[in-house]
Design a protein around this motif. Structure first.
Motif, PDB file in Angstrom:
ATOM      1  N   ALA A 153      34.520  38.080  36.176  1.00  0.00           N
ATOM      2  CA  ALA A 153      34.977  37.182  37.245  1.00  0.00           C
ATOM      3  C   ALA A 153      35.815  37.953  38.248  1.00  0.00           C
ATOM      4  N   ALA A 154      36.667  38.819  37.767  1.00  0.00           N
ATOM      5  CA  ALA A 154      37.503  39.611  38.662  1.00  0.00           C
ATOM      6  C   ALA A 154      36.655  40.567  39.483  1.00  0.00           C
ATOM      7  N   ALA A 155      35.655  41.159  38.870  1.00  0.00           N
ATOM      8  CA  ALA A 155      34.782  42.070  39.613  1.00  0.00           C
ATOM      9  C   ALA A 155      34.006  41.311  40.674  1.00  0.00           C
ATOM     10  N   GLY A 156      33.571  40.076  40.324  1.00  0.00           N
ATOM     11  CA  GLY A 156      32.861  39.274  41.326  1.00  0.00           C
ATOM     12  C   GLY A 156      33.756  38.935  42.491  1.00  0.00           C
ATOM     13  N   ALA A 157      35.032  38.672  42.227  1.00  0.00           N
ATOM     14  CA  ALA A 157      35.959  38.352  43.307  1.00  0.00           C
ATOM     15  C   ALA A 157      36.154  39.549  44.209  1.00  0.00           C
ATOM     16  N   ALA A 158      36.267  40.727  43.620  1.00  0.00           N
ATOM     17  CA  ALA A 158      36.435  41.924  44.449  1.00  0.00           C
ATOM     18  C   ALA A 158      35.198  42.150  45.282  1.00  0.00           C
ATOM     19  N   GLY A 159      34.011  41.958  44.665  1.00  0.00           N
ATOM     20  CA  GLY A 159      32.781  42.154  45.420  1.00  0.00           C
ATOM     21  C   GLY A 159      32.626  41.149  46.536  1.00  0.00           C
ATOM     22  N   ASP A 169      43.005  45.084  46.512  1.00  0.00           N
ATOM     23  CA  ASP A 169      43.535  44.059  45.605  1.00  0.00           C
ATOM     24  C   ASP A 169      44.323  42.985  46.365  1.00  0.00           C
ATOM     25  N   THR A 170      45.054  43.389  47.379  1.00  0.00           N
ATOM     26  CA  THR A 170      45.835  42.422  48.156  1.00  0.00           C
ATOM     27  C   THR A 170      44.932  41.387  48.808  1.00  0.00           C
ATOM     28  N   GLU A 171      43.818  41.840  49.392  1.00  0.00           N
ATOM     29  CA  GLU A 171      42.877  40.904  50.039  1.00  0.00           C
ATOM     30  C   GLU A 171      42.297  39.929  49.025  1.00  0.00           C
ATOM     31  N   VAL A 172      41.938  40.439  47.848  1.00  0.00           N
ATOM     32  CA  VAL A 172      41.331  39.573  46.838  1.00  0.00           C
ATOM     33  C   VAL A 172      42.321  38.500  46.409  1.00  0.00           C
ATOM     34  N   ILE A 173      43.549  38.902  46.105  1.00  0.00           N
ATOM     35  CA  ILE A 173      44.560  37.926  45.662  1.00  0.00           C
ATOM     36  C   ILE A 173      44.858  36.926  46.772  1.00  0.00           C
ATOM     37  N   ASP A 174      44.986  37.427  48.012  1.00  0.00           N
ATOM     38  CA  ASP A 174      45.256  36.522  49.139  1.00  0.00           C
ATOM     39  C   ASP A 174      44.127  35.517  49.325  1.00  0.00           C
ATOM     40  N   ARG A 175      42.878  35.973  49.155  1.00  0.00           N
ATOM     41  CA  ARG A 175      41.750  35.053  49.348  1.00  0.00           C
ATOM     42  C   ARG A 175      41.785  33.947  48.300  1.00  0.00           C
ATOM     43  N   ALA A 219      53.305  42.459  39.696  1.00  0.00           N
ATOM     44  CA  ALA A 219      54.288  42.546  40.784  1.00  0.00           C
ATOM     45  C   ALA A 219      53.631  42.245  42.129  1.00  0.00           C
ATOM     46  N   LEU A 220      52.425  42.793  42.347  1.00  0.00           N
ATOM     47  CA  LEU A 220      51.700  42.512  43.591  1.00  0.00           C
ATOM     48  C   LEU A 220      51.352  41.025  43.677  1.00  0.00           C
ATOM     49  N   TYR A 221      50.934  40.454  42.522  1.00  0.00           N
ATOM     50  CA  TYR A 221      50.611  39.026  42.509  1.00  0.00           C
ATOM     51  C   TYR A 221      51.822  38.195  42.912  1.00  0.00           C
ATOM     52  N   GLN A 222      52.985  38.485  42.331  1.00  0.00           N
ATOM     53  CA  GLN A 222      54.183  37.709  42.656  1.00  0.00           C
ATOM     54  C   GLN A 222      54.556  37.874  44.129  1.00  0.00           C
ATOM     55  N   GLN A 223      54.397  39.087  44.630  1.00  0.00           N
ATOM     56  CA  GLN A 223      54.689  39.330  46.055  1.00  0.00           C
ATOM     57  C   GLN A 223      53.763  38.523  46.954  1.00  0.00           C
ATOM     58  N   ARG A 224      52.464  38.494  46.609  1.00  0.00           N
ATOM     59  CA  ARG A 224      51.492  37.753  47.431  1.00  0.00           C
ATOM     60  C   ARG A 224      51.705  36.247  47.302  1.00  0.00           C
ATOM     61  N   VAL A 225      52.118  35.777  46.104  1.00  0.00           N
ATOM     62  CA  VAL A 225      52.413  34.353  45.928  1.00  0.00           C
ATOM     63  C   VAL A 225      53.601  33.962  46.800  1.00  0.00           C
ATOM     64  N   ASP A 226      54.646  34.808  46.789  1.00  0.00           N
ATOM     65  CA  ASP A 226      55.823  34.521  47.618  1.00  0.00           C
ATOM     66  C   ASP A 226      55.460  34.509  49.102  1.00  0.00           C
ATOM     67  N   ALA A 227      54.662  35.503  49.522  1.00  0.00           N
ATOM     68  CA  ALA A 227      54.248  35.561  50.941  1.00  0.00           C
ATOM     69  C   ALA A 227      53.399  34.350  51.311  1.00  0.00           C
TER      70      ALA A 227
END
Length: 192
Positions: A4-10, A43-49, A70-78
């Motif tokens: 699922a994660a690979a599909g999201a990145a793709g 990774d930032t784009e995937v999490i943001d999407r 840590a990146l996830y928490q940063q993107r959630v806060d943003a």
């Protein structure tokens, strides 16, 4: 979970595919693998999407599978801050729109009152003018007698007192004012 994660990145990648002379852009690899990768998602784009789509659980799983908590928490806060700013902008825009609507309504009422006052003043002026015309028509017009009334008739001689040349009696000229009746014409004009 890794699939699922690979599909999201793709899904975030952009490919340029050419088939039968037609060019197409897609977020999936081209059939047969004969395409060009124009953009590699990070990774930032995937999490943001995921967060923009409201799929917070998928964003969290993607981050945990790559040890990016840590990146996830940063993107959630943003993302949360961006949502709060958007909500505040919408509130501000709604307030400004409401204020403009109130101002427009107030201006419309002011314009209506000014137009009503202008029409009232114009109507009052026309009534006053009509009253003046009616007043003028109610008073008789006296014109002095023409100047020739006091002049001798043609052929009159000084020795003929009160008679013309043929011996007929002539009335003396009048010094009294003469009344000429007047009539009202169209457009407020008067003819006497």
């Amino acid at each position: 979970m890794l699939l699922a994660a690979a599909g999201a990145a793709g899904a975030q990648n952009i490919y340029k595919c050419t088939q039968a002379g037609q060019v197409a852009y897609t977020d999936h690899p081209c059939p047969g693998g004969n395409g060009e990768l124009l953009h590699q998602a990070d990774d930032t784009e995937v999490i943001d999407r995921y967060l923009r789509l409201g799929q917070d659980a998928l964003a969290k799983r993607y981050a945990e599978s790559r040890h990016l908590e840590a990146l996830y928490q940063q993107r959630v806060d943003a993302h949360q801050q961006a949502m709060e700013e958007r909500a505040q902008r919408q509130t501000d825009d709604a307030y400004v729109a409401e204020q403009r609507q109130r101002e427009a309504q107030q201006q419309a009422l002011t314009d209506e009152a000014a137009e009503r006052d202008r029409l009232q003043a114009e109507n009052d002026a026309l009534r006053q003018q009509n009253d003046q015309y009616q007043d003028q028509l109610s008073h008789p017009v006296y014109n002095p007698p023409p100047a020739y009334w006091g002049a001798p008739y043609p052929g009159r001689h000084d020795g003929h007192d009160g008679h013309d040349d043929h011996g007929h009696h002539r009335p003396p000229p009048s010094r009294e004012p003469v009344f000429h009746p007047c009539k009202q014409l169209a457009g407020g004009r008067t003819q006497c």
